[in-house]
Design an enzyme around this catalytic site. Structure first.
Site, PDB file in Angstrom:
ATOM      1  N   GLU A 173       0.829  -1.224   0.000  1.00  0.00           N
ATOM      2  CA  GLU A 173       0.000   0.000   0.000  1.00  0.00           C
ATOM      3  C   GLU A 173       0.857   1.265   0.000  1.00  0.00           C
ATOM      4  O   GLU A 173       0.693   2.132   0.870  1.00  0.00           O
ATOM      5  CB  GLU A 173      -0.974  -0.021   1.191  1.00  0.00           C
ATOM      6  CG  GLU A 173      -1.978  -1.152   1.094  1.00  0.00           C
ATOM      7  CD  GLU A 173      -3.091  -1.096   2.134  1.00  0.00           C
ATOM      8  OE1 GLU A 173      -3.003  -0.335   3.109  1.00  0.00           O
ATOM      9  OE2 GLU A 173      -4.084  -1.838   1.958  1.00  0.00           O
ATOM     10  N   GLU A 292      -5.335  -8.565  -0.573  1.00  0.00           N
ATOM     11  CA  GLU A 292      -6.072  -8.310   0.677  1.00  0.00           C
ATOM     12  C   GLU A 292      -7.534  -8.103   0.321  1.00  0.00           C
ATOM     13  O   GLU A 292      -7.854  -7.195  -0.456  1.00  0.00           O
ATOM     14  CB  GLU A 292      -5.565  -7.056   1.409  1.00  0.00           C
ATOM     15  CG  GLU A 292      -4.232  -7.230   2.087  1.00  0.00           C
ATOM     16  CD  GLU A 292      -3.815  -6.024   2.922  1.00  0.00           C
ATOM     17  OE1 GLU A 292      -4.700  -5.353   3.497  1.00  0.00           O
ATOM     18  OE2 GLU A 292      -2.602  -5.755   2.980  1.00  0.00           O
TER      19      GLU A 292
END
Ligand code: AHR
Length: 503
Positions: A173, A292
């Site tokens: 991220e 995810e």
């Protein structure tokens, strides 16, 4: 009575189902590692401290791949802290989760744990506070046979054979302002490119995933993904996607639309990947790593709550208790992955134990299955071969954000080698059953019913706990197979699984 009809042909596949679609995720966060998979002194722990009760559930769940060690934790992690004699490892502040990391579990323990669980490791390198040099050193430590300082260090740590870790994630991220060492798309794209170059020189067999946007809701979604890939298109194999489903408004109808949003998100990212490919005149296709995804909102720390006081070790937080509605949504998410099997080759349910997880544990006590355990286990254990194209005729409902959607969501998987077909079907009508006919062209004559299971009949808010697993699948008996078609009744708000075979 509502009716629905699905038609599929065994000769018309979407794509091959990569076994790594049934992955999960273990981060150093909360009680995922400590008192989750690893708890020396627990009555069920083996000599290495691995909880055998948890290992048994992980095998039952059918997890094929596990991403490690983060997540946000990754972006401040020094891999050297987690190898070598355990008593010499440093305790450190973890700035991702405002916790203390004891480092008593690290790279080699994780590899041992993966072997015990029968899963493949998906290791990630820290591109937040560190960079290409640490990535190549970690890879040399893990995968180089011997004769260099780092490979000999691994051998001295008790691992004479290289770990042979094939799949690697390049950071986590990196677009997020919450991320340690966050970057602009250009900075990260260049960093991913240079890191990938060095890693491939150390071990040409590695497969590499670059960070896409950390969510579709990010203001830079799309532009980030394009710029990153523009910098590293030829150096990486996959782009990552993350998505967490929420139900803050308590609007269950809207919540059950989440899998359609996931499907749309996947198609949007595929479009961005292919646009970059076109710009580069490349014949290469970038695959997606949905590394995810899950339902996460009830126990989600936001704003100030993210900052725990007192630097606790393995705090009990982010422990989402999943209800029946969550299990239905998770089932739908798995269908979105299967129905994009041509481009999504890797996926990780975030996470595996205690933290937003299908498996829960008590420190020193029991382990049990949350509601979301069951749809995952069905798909991981039964979806084999190829996912088939389908035409679906179903009554519809209106989602506030996505417009008109089918009540029935489904996926059909064909394992030609085993001559087996698995059908997964979600009825999103909360009060009405649906009579469903699935016509399977190409196996008509000898098609027969093997097995059926259903998760239905529970209140949407019902949960499992250490005291009992009230929510679990039952046999789905309302099914017949004649003339190449399955005919069944899907109960209201239900997750259904059917296995058929043919000669
Ligand atoms: O899975 C929990 C966290 O969610 C991960 O650490 C991070 O990557 C994401 O924001």
């Amino acid at each position: 009575m509502s009716t629905a009809r699905i038609v599929a042909d065994l000769d018309f596949p979407i794509g091959e189902i990569d076994r790594r679609l049934f992955g999960s995720f273990v981060e150093h966060i909360g009680r995922c590692v400590y008192t989750g998979i690893f708890e020396p002194g627990h009555p069920e722990a083996d000599a290495r401290g691995f909880r055998r009760d948890v290992l048994a559930l992980v095998r039952e769940l059918g997890v094929t791949l596990v991403r490690y060690p983060g997540g946000n934790f990754l972006s401040g992690y020094n891999w050297e802290d987690g190898v070598g004699p355990a008593e010499k490892r440093p305790r450190r502040l973890d700035l991702a989760w405002f916790s203390t990391e004891p480092n008593s579990f690290g790279t080699n323990e994780f590899i041992d744990w993966c072997r015990a669980a029968g899963t493949e490791p998906f290791f990630c390198v820290n591109l937040g506070t560190r960079g290409p040099d640490d990535a190549r050193r970690l890879l040399e430590y893990c995968n180089h046979a011997g004769g260099t300082e780092l490979s000999e260090l691994r051998r001295a740590h008790g691992y004479p054979a290289p770990h042979g870790i094939r799949l690697w994630g390049l950071g986590n991220e990196m677009d997020g302002p919450w991320q340690m060492g966050g970057k602009t798309a250009y900075e990260y794209g260049r960093l991913a490119r240079e890191t990938a170059k060095l890693m491939r020189w150390v071990d040409p067999a590695v497969e590499l995933a670059a960070c896409g946007s950390s969510g579709r809701e990010m203001p830079s979604f799309g532009a980030w993904d394009y710029e990153v890939l523009d910098q590293c298109y030829e150096q990486v194999d996959c782009l990552s996607l993350h998505q967490y489903f929420t139900n803050f408004d308590g609007d269950d109808v809207e919540f059950l639309a989440a899998p359609d949003l996931m499907d749309r998100y996947i198609r949007e990212v595929v479009a961005v990947c292919d646009a970059v490919g076109a710009k580069h005149r490349s014949s290469k296709k970038i695959m997606l790593a949905f590394d995810e995804y899950n339902v996460w909102w009830k126990a989600r720390p936001t704003g100030k709550l993210r900052k725990l006081e007192g630097w606790p070790e393995a705090p009990a937080f982010n422990e989402e208790i999943y209800n029946f509605a969550d299990a239905l949504v998770l089932g739908g998410a798995l269908l979105a992955l299967l129905n994009n099997a041509d481009r999504v080759k890797i996926a990780c349910l975030a996470q595996l134990v205690n933290v937003i997880a299908p498996i829960m544990t008590e420190p020193g006590g029991k382990a049990w299955r949350q509601t979301i355990f069951f749809p995952f286990a069905h798909v991981a254990n039964l979806a084999r071969g190829v996912a088939l194209r389908q035409t679906v005729e179903s009554e519809t409902f209106v989602s506030k954000t996505l417009g008109e959607l089918d009540y029935v969501l489904s996926s059909i998987c064909h394992d030609a080698a085993a001559k087996r077909i698995s059908i997964f079907a979600l009825n999103r009508h909360l009060t009405e059953p649906i009579d469903l006919a699935v016509e399977l062209r190409g196996a008509a004559g000898s098609l027969r019913f093997e097995n059926g299971e259903v998760l239905a009949g529970f209140g949407l808010e019902s949960v499992n706990s250490a005291a009992g697993e009230a929510i679990h699948p039952s046999p789905q008996r309302e099914a017949t197979v004649t003339d190449g078609a399955l005919r069944t009744r899907l109960p209201p708000a239900s997750w259904n699984v059917f296995t058929l075979s043919y000669d």
